[in-house]
Design a protein around this motif. Structure first.
Motif, PDB file in Angstrom:
ATOM      1  N   ILE A  10       0.882  -1.123  -0.025  1.00 32.52           N
ATOM      2  CA  ILE A  10       0.060   0.032   0.055  1.00 32.52           C
ATOM      3  C   ILE A  10       0.782   1.172  -0.077  1.00 32.52           C
ATOM      4  O   ILE A  10       0.587   2.391  -0.837  1.00 32.52           O
ATOM      5  N   VAL A  11       1.923   1.224   0.914  1.00 35.75           N
ATOM      6  CA  VAL A  11       2.713   2.527   0.712  1.00 35.75           C
ATOM      7  C   VAL A  11       3.515   2.691  -0.459  1.00 35.75           C
ATOM      8  O   VAL A  11       3.491   3.702  -1.010  1.00 35.75           O
ATOM      9  N   PHE A  17       1.671   6.269  -7.026  1.00 32.45           N
ATOM     10  CA  PHE A  17       0.554   6.949  -7.886  1.00 32.45           C
ATOM     11  C   PHE A  17       0.652   8.165  -7.650  1.00 32.45           C
ATOM     12  O   PHE A  17       0.525   9.022  -8.508  1.00 32.45           O
ATOM     13  N   HIS A  18       1.581   8.763  -6.720  1.00 34.40           N
ATOM     14  CA  HIS A  18       1.654  10.223  -6.291  1.00 34.40           C
ATOM     15  C   HIS A  18       2.628  10.948  -7.389  1.00 34.40           C
ATOM     16  O   HIS A  18       2.271  11.978  -8.082  1.00 34.40           O
ATOM     17  N   ALA A  44       4.013  16.370   1.229  1.00 35.56           N
ATOM     18  CA  ALA A  44       5.430  15.796   1.683  1.00 35.56           C
ATOM     19  C   ALA A  44       5.452  15.346   2.827  1.00 35.56           C
ATOM     20  O   ALA A  44       5.814  14.194   3.278  1.00 35.56           O
ATOM     21  N   ILE A  45       5.010  16.134   3.833  1.00 30.40           N
ATOM     22  CA  ILE A  45       5.067  16.077   5.271  1.00 30.40           C
ATOM     23  C   ILE A  45       3.956  15.020   5.744  1.00 30.40           C
ATOM     24  O   ILE A  45       4.445  14.012   6.392  1.00 30.40           O
ATOM     25  N   THR A  46       2.777  15.023   5.217  1.00 34.71           N
ATOM     26  CA  THR A  46       1.764  14.070   5.486  1.00 34.71           C
ATOM     27  C   THR A  46       1.962  12.729   4.912  1.00 34.71           C
ATOM     28  O   THR A  46       1.872  11.576   5.376  1.00 34.71           O
ATOM     29  N   GLY A  47       2.623  12.961   3.705  1.00 35.50           N
ATOM     30  CA  GLY A  47       3.081  11.534   3.062  1.00 35.50           C
ATOM     31  C   GLY A  47       4.181  10.593   3.751  1.00 35.50           C
ATOM     32  O   GLY A  47       4.043   9.489   3.857  1.00 35.50           O
ATOM     33  N   VAL A  53       4.261   5.480   9.607  1.00 38.09           N
ATOM     34  CA  VAL A  53       3.446   5.094  10.199  1.00 38.09           C
ATOM     35  C   VAL A  53       3.108   3.631   9.814  1.00 38.09           C
ATOM     36  O   VAL A  53       3.209   2.435  10.552  1.00 38.09           O
ATOM     37  N   VAL A  54       2.716   3.481   8.463  1.00 42.04           N
ATOM     38  CA  VAL A  54       2.099   2.082   7.851  1.00 42.04           C
ATOM     39  C   VAL A  54       3.401   1.309   8.013  1.00 42.04           C
ATOM     40  O   VAL A  54       3.215   0.117   8.325  1.00 42.04           O
TER      41      VAL A  54
END
Length: 263
Positions: A10-11, A17-18, A44-47, A53-54
């Motif tokens: 998923i990561v 995809f980004h 970028a930060i949230t990504g 985390v994942v």
């Protein structure tokens, strides 16, 4: 193990995809590249946080998977870990908010040379009012709206007699010149939005909001309503044409004034 592998996939898929997605920002046609930069920084930060985390959860699933004879230990508190998490979270939030504050300061500070254009939203139509030869807009009030005065312009205000009234959703503005949009709604919440301008603002009944923009590319761009305003919301569209100053002056000369419409 299967769940851990799925989370890693998923990561990786999200990152790919980004970078290779078929859609991204629409072409920039104004001075608000600052907003694009701020959004990219936020992504970028949230990504990075999402991936960290994942992947951490996937690592835990692998590292602490069930094995014969292994026992879990109970550790309800870890001040060192909590301190690091608090510091990193605070740093990330500050990094996302700080650029936005500088952009917002520019967003609301209108250049003195900006031309005022009033945008009037209603279910489900865009209307516009531009200053006439005196360069100033007359006063208006929603309580003055009637079949003969659809924008509620004050006919007792001499400044409004030469105002140019444009009904039907097609607007012309000059390229490379700042414009301040004065936003007014005559019924419910609307939001004046041109994707290529990277700027928008809610329109609140009973008040006048605003934003400014300097269009940098000539062309025809679609006006959208970005606030759900009823069953016809998706049909509330208009057109803004960014043209040369010569074309803009020619278009202005062809528009009707409030006084001529009232007579």
């Amino acid at each position: 193990m299967i769940v851990a592998v799925i989370m890693v996939v998923i990561v990786v898929a999200s990152i790919l995809f980004h970078f290779f997605s078929p859609w991204w920002f629409s072409p920039l046609a104004s001075n608000w590249g600052y907003i694009d930069s701020t959004l990219v920084l936020t992504f970028a930060i949230t990504g990075v946080v999402f991936a960290a985390v994942v992947l951490f959860v996937a690592y835990c699933l692998y590292r602490f998977r069930h094995q014969e004879g292994r026992k879990a230990s109970y550790e309800p508190e870890n001040k060192r870990l909590e301190g690091w998490l608090t510091a990193i979270t605070a740093g990330g939030v500050i990094a996302m908010l700080t650029p936005g504050l500088f952009v917002w300061a520019q967003y609301v500070e209108v250049p003195e040379t900006a031309t005022d254009i009033e945008v009037v939203g209603q279910q489900w139509l865009w209307n516009f009012r531009l200053p006439g030869a005196d360069g100033k807009l007359g006063s208006a009030d929603n309580r003055l709206i009637s079949a003969d005065n659809t924008l509620g312009i004050n006919n007792q205000d001499p400044l409004g007699q030469d105002d140019l009234v444009v009904e039907g959703g097609e607007l012309y503005i000059p390229v490379d010149k700042p414009v301040r949009f004065l936003l007014r709604s005559i019924d419910v919440l609307h939001d004046f939005y041109v994707p290529e301008f990277r700027a928008k603002m809610d329109m609140i009944p009973g008040s006048v909001t605003y934003f400014w923009v300097t269009p940098t590319q000539t062309g025809t761009y679609e006006i959208l309503c970005a606030e759900l305003c009823g069953v016809g919301h998706s049909y509330m569209r208009g057109t803004v044409n960014v043209v040369t100053d010569e074309e803009y002056q020619e278009w202005l000369a062809s528009q009707a004034t409030f006084a001529s419409l009232a007579s």
